[in-house]
Design a protein around this motif. Structure first.
Motif, PDB file in Angstrom:
ATOM      1  N   ARG A  98      37.127  55.681  36.487  1.00 20.01           N
ATOM      2  CA  ARG A  98      37.505  56.543  35.380  1.00 20.01           C
ATOM      3  C   ARG A  98      38.876  56.200  34.823  1.00 20.01           C
ATOM      4  NH1 ARG A  98      37.434  63.105  35.589  1.00 20.01           N
ATOM      5  NH2 ARG A  98      38.041  63.433  33.442  1.00 20.01           N
ATOM      6  N   TYR A  99      39.798  55.776  35.658  1.00 17.64           N
ATOM      7  CA  TYR A  99      41.160  55.505  35.213  1.00 17.64           C
ATOM      8  C   TYR A  99      41.464  54.009  35.166  1.00 17.64           C
ATOM      9  CZ  TYR A  99      41.602  60.444  36.101  1.00 17.64           C
ATOM     10  OH  TYR A  99      41.403  61.787  36.087  1.00 17.64           O
ATOM     11  N   SER A 100      40.446  53.183  35.181  1.00 21.89           N
ATOM     12  CA  SER A 100      40.658  51.750  35.200  1.00 21.89           C
ATOM     13  C   SER A 100      40.701  51.200  33.779  1.00 21.89           C
ATOM     14  CB  SER A 100      39.535  51.062  35.967  1.00 21.89           C
ATOM     15  OG  SER A 100      39.703  49.680  35.914  1.00 21.89           O
ATOM     16  N   PHE A 101      41.668  50.340  33.521  1.00 25.51           N
ATOM     17  CA  PHE A 101      41.766  49.665  32.233  1.00 25.51           C
ATOM     18  C   PHE A 101      41.410  48.191  32.366  1.00 25.51           C
ATOM     19  CE2 PHE A 101      44.397  53.381  31.514  1.00 25.51           C
ATOM     20  CZ  PHE A 101      43.964  53.787  30.277  1.00 25.51           C
ATOM     21  N   ASP A 102      40.712  47.827  33.425  1.00 22.58           N
ATOM     22  CA  ASP A 102      40.298  46.450  33.628  1.00 22.58           C
ATOM     23  C   ASP A 102      39.062  46.161  32.787  1.00 22.58           C
ATOM     24  OD1 ASP A 102      42.312  46.216  35.487  1.00 22.58           O
ATOM     25  OD2 ASP A 102      41.008  46.657  37.192  1.00 22.58           O
TER      26      ASP A 102
ATOM     27  N   TYR B 289      39.540  35.921  27.488  1.00 20.48           N
ATOM     28  CA  TYR B 289      40.804  35.262  27.211  1.00 20.48           C
ATOM     29  C   TYR B 289      41.740  36.004  26.254  1.00 20.48           C
ATOM     30  CZ  TYR B 289      38.544  31.371  29.499  1.00 20.48           C
ATOM     31  OH  TYR B 289      37.907  30.588  30.410  1.00 20.48           O
ATOM     32  N   LEU B 290      41.231  36.818  25.346  1.00 12.74           N
ATOM     33  CA  LEU B 290      42.091  37.425  24.326  1.00 12.74           C
ATOM     34  C   LEU B 290      42.175  38.940  24.364  1.00 12.74           C
ATOM     35  CD1 LEU B 290      41.078  35.241  21.264  1.00 12.74           C
ATOM     36  CD2 LEU B 290      43.141  35.079  22.630  1.00 12.74           C
ATOM     37  N   PHE B 291      41.353  39.598  25.141  1.00 10.72           N
ATOM     38  CA  PHE B 291      41.303  41.062  25.091  1.00 10.72           C
ATOM     39  C   PHE B 291      42.629  41.701  25.502  1.00 10.72           C
ATOM     40  CE2 PHE B 291      40.169  45.311  26.607  1.00 10.72           C
ATOM     41  CZ  PHE B 291      39.429  45.764  25.543  1.00 10.72           C
ATOM     42  N   ASP B 292      43.270  41.172  26.541  1.00 11.07           N
ATOM     43  CA  ASP B 292      44.527  41.759  27.009  1.00 11.07           C
ATOM     44  C   ASP B 292      45.677  41.521  26.045  1.00 11.07           C
ATOM     45  OD1 ASP B 292      43.449  42.875  29.283  1.00 11.07           O
ATOM     46  OD2 ASP B 292      43.715  41.048  30.467  1.00 11.07           O
ATOM     47  N   PHE B 293      45.594  40.484  25.231  1.00 14.53           N
ATOM     48  CA  PHE B 293      46.632  40.250  24.230  1.00 14.53           C
ATOM     49  C   PHE B 293      46.461  41.156  23.018  1.00 14.53           C
ATOM     50  CE2 PHE B 293      46.473  36.046  26.356  1.00 14.53           C
ATOM     51  CZ  PHE B 293      47.749  36.089  26.880  1.00 14.53           C
ATOM     52  N   VAL B 294      45.228  41.400  22.626  1.00 13.64           N
ATOM     53  CA  VAL B 294      44.970  42.248  21.469  1.00 13.64           C
ATOM     54  C   VAL B 294      45.103  43.723  21.832  1.00 13.64           C
ATOM     55  CG1 VAL B 294      43.230  42.884  19.754  1.00 13.64           C
ATOM     56  CG2 VAL B 294      43.463  40.500  20.449  1.00 13.64           C
ATOM     57  N   PHE B 295      44.595  44.110  22.984  1.00 14.01           N
ATOM     58  CA  PHE B 295      44.651  45.493  23.456  1.00 14.01           C
ATOM     59  C   PHE B 295      45.379  45.530  24.799  1.00 14.01           C
ATOM     60  CE2 PHE B 295      40.585  45.025  21.154  1.00 14.01           C
ATOM     61  CZ  PHE B 295      40.877  45.844  20.077  1.00 14.01           C
ATOM     62  N   PRO B 296      46.701  45.610  24.807  1.00 14.52           N
ATOM     63  CA  PRO B 296      47.420  45.587  26.093  1.00 14.52           C
ATOM     64  C   PRO B 296      47.170  46.870  26.895  1.00 14.52           C
ATOM     65  CG  PRO B 296      48.937  45.951  24.289  1.00 14.52           C
ATOM     66  CD  PRO B 296      47.605  45.683  23.672  1.00 14.52           C
ATOM     67  N   LYS B 297      47.321  46.745  28.205  1.00 14.10           N
ATOM     68  CA  LYS B 297      47.141  47.887  29.091  1.00 14.10           C
ATOM     69  C   LYS B 297      48.334  48.824  28.954  1.00 14.10           C
ATOM     70  CE  LYS B 297      44.524  45.265  32.424  1.00 14.10           C
ATOM     71  NZ  LYS B 297      44.449  44.709  33.753  1.00 14.10           N
ATOM     72  N   PRO B 298      48.130  50.129  29.106  1.00 13.61           N
ATOM     73  CA  PRO B 298      49.252  51.066  29.030  1.00 13.61           C
ATOM     74  C   PRO B 298      50.172  50.922  30.235  1.00 13.61           C
ATOM     75  CG  PRO B 298      47.255  52.215  29.623  1.00 13.61           C
ATOM     76  CD  PRO B 298      46.862  50.821  29.311  1.00 13.61           C
ATOM     77  N   LEU B 299      51.413  51.319  30.049  1.00 10.61           N
ATOM     78  CA  LEU B 299      52.376  51.284  31.149  1.00 10.61           C
ATOM     79  C   LEU B 299      52.037  52.357  32.176  1.00 10.61           C
ATOM     80  CD1 LEU B 299      55.694  50.874  29.170  1.00 10.61           C
ATOM     81  CD2 LEU B 299      54.491  49.137  30.481  1.00 10.61           C
TER      82      LEU B 299
END
Length: 127
Positions: A59-63, A109-119
């Motif tokens: 539920r709280y995973s941003f992976d 390859y690009l998802f984390d650059f376009v949509f970064p994970k929250p702090l």
């Protein structure tokens, strides 16, 4: 929201501005293109070693994973092409395969650059 397939068929048949009035997509063609996109995107993501499920707690995973958001992105891009009446060859099946492959590559390859994970709340802001 549940009329996505019917709206796609309506707009594909309504906006034949290329003079292809006799070429229409049926309900079976659209559903088959969606299923092909989902299957290809998940399989290519698994080949690229994207995990099948995110890390726990789910539920709280941003992976990113092969189940979510890979097929969701593929379905969205395919819907845009179908509504714009661009089906390429074989009533959109080839387009569905290409979009499935490209969406898996995007997630890997690009998802984390376009949509970064929250702090994290524990870390605070970067200084």
């Amino acid at each position: 929201m549940f009329d996505l397939v019917y709206n796609t068929i309506f707009f594909a048949s309504y906006s034949n501005f290329y003079g292809l009035g006799n070429i229409t997509l049926g309900l079976f063609d659209v559903i088959l293109a969606y299923i092909v996109t989902i299957i290809v995107s998940i399989l290519v993501a698994l080949v690229l070693k994207v995990p099948l499920l995110p890390s726990k707690p789910y539920r709280y995973s941003f992976d990113v994973s092969a189940i979510y958001p890979t097929p969701i992105i593929a379905i969205g891009i395919l819907s845009i092409f179908l509504v714009l009446n661009y089906t390429f060859m074989y009533n959109g099946i080839v387009l569905a395969v290409v979009i499935g492959i490209l969406s898996a590559l995007f997630v890997k390859y690009l998802f984390d650059f376009v949509f970064p994970k929250p702090l994290d709340a524990d870390e605070g802001e970067d200084m």
